[in-house]
Structures are given as C-alpha cells and as structure tokens.
Design an enzyme around this catalytic site. Structure first.
Site, PDB file in Angstrom:
ATOM      1  N   TYR A   1     -81.380 -50.094 -30.610  1.00  0.00           N
ATOM      2  CA  TYR A   1     -80.553 -50.966 -29.766  1.00  0.00           C
ATOM      3  C   TYR A   1     -81.095 -50.958 -28.337  1.00  0.00           C
ATOM      4  CZ  TYR A   1     -76.811 -52.677 -26.847  1.00  0.00           C
ATOM      5  OH  TYR A   1     -76.110 -53.387 -25.922  1.00  0.00           O
TER       6      TYR A   1
ATOM      7  N   GLU B   1     -79.721 -58.624 -24.559  1.00  0.00           N
ATOM      8  CA  GLU B   1     -79.569 -57.613 -25.607  1.00  0.00           C
ATOM      9  C   GLU B   1     -80.502 -57.887 -26.780  1.00  0.00           C
ATOM     10  OE1 GLU B   1     -75.430 -55.873 -26.876  1.00  0.00           O
ATOM     11  OE2 GLU B   1     -75.969 -57.459 -28.266  1.00  0.00           O
TER      12      GLU B   1
END
Ligand code: GDP
Ligand code: MN
Length: 389
Positions: free
Chosen positions: A108, A196
């Site tokens: 992530y 992101e």
C-alpha cells in the site's frame, strides 16, 4: 474532484510510475477486442469513482477474450454497489481492460494532507490490497509514515527509509523507493488531496507495478490544471449537484434528513455542527454564497427540496452582501410552484432583515422563525423527530 482509475494511471505513467498496459472499453465487444490486442490473461475493471470494487465483483480476472466480453457485459450499464458507493451504487459506463499481473505481494502507498501536522503524509504498508482498511483499524503499526516538508518536498532519504521498512529485497526496495518519489511528485505537481496506489504489486522479477490508482484533486487548484479539470465525469456527479453547478451554487449531498440552506462555507459547517448537537443530521447543504440573487435562491431552494431525503428544512442566513429580503423573495418564489408541506425553520439576520421577515410572514407558508442558532437547531431537530414518529 475525483478522476477514474484509468485516468489516474495515465497521470502516474507520465510521472514515471510503472502501470500495466491497458485499454478502456465502453461496450462488451470493445472489451473483447481490447483483450485480444493486449494478450491474455487480462483483468476487467469497472470504472467508477468509488473503491472497494474487488470485493463487489467489479474486478474480474479472465483467461479468454470471450470471457472478457461477458465480464464487461455483466458490469456495463449496471450499478455496482461497493462499501463506498452507498446502497444505490454507481452505474458503470466504462471498463478498463488490463494485462493481468502475477502478483507476489501487495504493497500500500498513499499520500494525503496531515492537517494536524500541516504537511503531506506519505504512508506505506507491506500489507496492501483489499483489506487495507482492516489493517488500519486493527494493526495501524503496520502502516509506516513519513511527513514531507511543504517547502522542500519529500527528501530522497525519506523515500528510501519508508521503502526499507517494508521488508523487501534490495532490488524491490529500490523500485518501491522510486515509485514513492514519483508518486510524491505527482501528488505535489497536480495539486492532489490524495494520491494512492493500492495495491502496488510486487511481481515475480522484483519490479513494482501500480495495479490500482486513485487521485483526488484539490478543487481550489483545478484552475491550474485545465487538462485534468476537463476529465470531470458528469455520470459520477449527482443530478442535483450538476443542477446546482449551473447556477453557481454549492450543493453537497449528505445522509441525514435536514435540508440546509446557508450562505458561506463557515456558516454551513457551524450549522451542521449545531444540527448534530441538537440530535439530528443534515440531508444536504446548499451554500448560496455571498452575492446570490433572487433567481439563484429560487433555484437553490428548489434543488434542496428535490432531495427526497429532506424531512425538514433549516434556512440559516446571515445577510451581508446577500440581502435578507432578496433571500425571502427567492424562497417564496421556489415554493410557489410545488406542493410544499415540509416544516421550515428560519434563522435570518443581517441586511434588510425586517423586510425579509415580513415577506416570509406574509407568504402564507408555515415558516417557523428562530432568533438564535441553537434555538433554530433545536426546532428543526424537533421537527424531524415528529416526522419520524
Ligand atoms: P479495488 O477493490 O476497487 O481497490 O480494486 P483494485 O484495482 O485494487 O483490485 C482489487 C484486487 O484485485 C487487488 O487487490 C488484487 O488482489 C486483485 N487484482 C487486480 N488486478 C490484478 C491482476 O492483474 N492480477 C491479480 N492476480 N490480481 C489482481
Ligand atoms: Mn484498490
């Protein structure tokens, strides 16, 4: 403003972040042809602004062009409901067909603004993928952070320190550090509020590939990025928000049952807090801004009443440049051409307030006036709890 995954991937790519080769398709036949052209296997991914698609059937790994066609047929022109869309979901208008990757690990990466520290925060976790929210809740220590200097940016050693903490081999660590550096550049140079990559896939040869992409752009800086501003997808914006935009009004949909008409964002925030304190919650707020005219108020009030969640209305106006009599005329005009029996609580102060109150009182409509903010909030909370009873 949000943009689609395939658009964010184009931005990422232009900043040197590796993404899988892919094509956008608007029909099942286009998806089939895209799969053939790209080479199999492929993933077919629903393009909506919301995340959580993987768990909701919006990401399908397929082995043949025919399967890509039927996967696209199952997604296109239908609502996709994910935990981020609300129960009505979002209609899928396009799919992204992409070469499938052989994923060894999902990392992530995310960058947003940390308001408490007044600096961008760069986050990384070795446990990326569809469970990242669970990780953030249960084991937040597995998400590592670096704060960038707003003036200098993210320093190279910070990108390396962050990549180092993920426990990857040397080659992959270098690849991830490069992605972090480029993601920060993309975040800063396109004026993002969020950038992101989840997941950043670590593939078999140790390379890192952005499998998913999310960019939220700061509306206040959009004028600097006309190319990005033009990506706005009307399909993703509610009809009422679109309608409000036409009249230069700021309409935000929320999930309670009190419709709020206010002037100014600060007053909107204070109004919502007071409604919350009084035990109710806003269905929306419509900010008519400082210099609204009668026509804008009329359209604005009409938009607010078109929201079927609204069970009571709270009009909270501090008339400065916006005169209270103009506001009152606009409201009366909006109620003239519709059946209107909702409780309306009004708190009006400022320029021409007497005239405004007189117009409302003489309109024959059952407005309840309050002289203070907290009294108004209590009245409106009372009104919705009566509606519910
Ligand atoms: P989201 O659920 O909306 O965040 O959609 P993502 O693009 O993140 O995809 C969800 C999940 O699907 C990812 O975390 C992966 O596990 C899986 N996935 C997506 N693309 C691929 C791929 O090319 N290969 C493999 N093996 N899995 C993929
Ligand atoms: Mn994702």
């Amino acid at each position: 403003m949000k943009i689609h995954e395939f658009q964010a991937k184009e931005v990422f790519s232009s900043f040197g972040i590796p993404v899988p080769p892919g094509k956008v398709a608007a029909t099942p036949a286009e998806a089939r042809d895209a799969a053939r052209a790209l080479g199999l296997p492929v993933v077919v991914k629903a393009q909506i602004y919301a995340g959580g698609r993987g768990k909701a059937g919006g990401v399908r790994l397929v082995e043949s062009a025919e399967e890509a066609e039927s996967a696209a047929a199952a997604m296109l022109d239908r609502p996709l409901v994910t935990h981020q869309t609300g129960p009505e979901g979002r209609i899928v208008k396009r799919v992204l067909v992409e070469n499938a990757s052989d994923i060894e690990q999902e990392v992530y990466l995310g960058i947003t603004i940390d308001r408490a520290r007044r600096a961008p925060v760069v986050m990384a976790s070795p446990a990326g993928g569809v469970e990242i929210e669970e990780i953030a809740r249960k084991t937040p220590e597995r998400i590592f952070k670096e704060w960038a200097s707003p003036q200098i940016g993210l320093r190279p050693f910070q990108a390396h320190r962050l990549a180092d903490r993920l426990g990857l081999n040397a080659k992959t660590t270098r690849a991830v550090a490069a992605v972090i550096t480029n993601l920060y550049r993309a975040f800063a140079e396109t004026d993002c509020t969020l950038a992101e990559i989840n997941p950043l896939a670590i593939v078999s040869d140790g390379a890192a590939l952005a499998i998913d992409a999310k960019l939220n752009l700061d509306d206040n800086a959009l004028f600097r990025h006309p190319d990005l501003a033009s990506l706005r997808d009307p399909n993703e914006i509610s009809d009422l928000e679109l309608e409000a935009g036409k009249y230069n009004l700021n309409y935000i949909k929320l999930d309670g049952n009190v419709g709020c008409l206010v002037n100014g964002a600060g007053l909107a925030m204070a109004t919502m807090d007071l409604i919350g304190l009084a035990g109710a919650s806003p269905a929306n707020f419509l900010d008519v801004g400082g210099g609204a005219n009668e026509e804008m108020i009329e359209h604005g009030f009409d938009i607010l009443l078109s929201d079927s969640d609204v069970e009571a209305v709270f009009i909270n106006i501090f008339g400065g440049i916006l005169r209270c009599d103009i506001l009152a005329r606009g409201i009366v005009a909006a109620t003239r051409h519709r059946d209107f029996d909702l409780p309306v609580v009004i708190r009006l102060e400022g320029t021409n307030v007497e005239e405004g109150r007189r117009i409302l009182a003489e309109s024959g409509l059952g407005f309840r006036s309050a002289s203070t903010l907290s009294e108004a909030a209590a009245l409106v909370a009372q009104a919705v709890s009566k509606e519910a009873a």
